[in-house]
Write an enzyme that holds these catalytic residues in place. Sequence first.
Site, short mmCIF file in Angstrom:
data_model
loop_
_atom_site.label_atom_id
_atom_site.label_comp_id
_atom_site.label_asym_id
_atom_site.label_seq_id
_atom_site.Cartn_x
_atom_site.Cartn_y
_atom_site.Cartn_z
N ASN A 40 0.82 -1.21 0.00
CA ASN A 40 0.00 0.00 0.00
C ASN A 40 0.86 1.26 0.00
O ASN A 40 1.93 1.29 0.62
CB ASN A 40 -0.92 0.01 1.22
CG ASN A 40 -1.83 -1.21 1.24
OD1 ASN A 40 -2.16 -1.77 0.20
ND2 ASN A 40 -2.22 -1.63 2.43
N HIS B 188 5.72 -0.23 -2.94
CA HIS B 188 5.25 0.48 -4.15
C HIS B 188 5.26 1.99 -4.01
O HIS B 188 4.58 2.69 -4.76
CB HIS B 188 3.85 -0.03 -4.52
CG HIS B 188 3.83 -1.49 -4.86
ND1 HIS B 188 2.73 -2.30 -4.68
CD2 HIS B 188 4.81 -2.29 -5.38
CE1 HIS B 188 3.03 -3.52 -5.06
NE2 HIS B 188 4.28 -3.55 -5.49
#
Length: 228
Positions: free
Chosen positions: A87, A104
Amino acid sequence: MKKLVILSGSGISQESGLKTFRDMGGLWENYDVTEVATPEAWERDPELVLRFYNERRKQLFDAKPNGGHRGIAELEQWFDVHVITQNVDNLHERAGSTKVTHLHGELMKARSTIDSYLIYELEHWQLKLGDLCEKGSQLRPHIVWFGEAVPEIPRAIGIVQQADILVVIGTSLAVYPAASLVNYVKKGTPIFVVDPNRPEVYNENVTYIEKKAEIGVKILKEELEKLN
């Protein structure tokens, strides 16, 4: 203290009201969401890309950590907890988790387009064309886009290899290379999977908790007490 590694995905943030790409039905204002999350999209229409992430950031400002996030943070009382998350939100940190690796990228950060080491904290939700780094280049979202390398993967592999217990929460284990991390645990390491959709983990030491994160983490705590 035993080393407890948590691999979290969009399912846990979804319970705080944050939309996932899947929730958007593949579209955002008639654009394919993957088309606003690629290097090519940035080159083609940086203003559109910035607007997309501004909307995500604005949504994050209104979101709050849920019981799943808070429950994971509370586990630091009994374990050496390291969260590896797919997330880009900061809900783990806001819940109190102190060791978080973002595979990410991070929505509340921006980085230089000419020097990837120049990373800046954002205090507001809006990033605009004309917002420049100290070297004079446009700032971009500090996000790993589709088609880009995932620079934190080697670090994440090292963390998983040291795990005494691995917990997978709210992820379908369908996105690589993140999904491959479960393959790096030491033989015999207990694995817990918290997800109502039961993503398959091919390991003989897996316990499935087929619940959403908020309820599942409460059950997880009871299971972990047996091991501690």
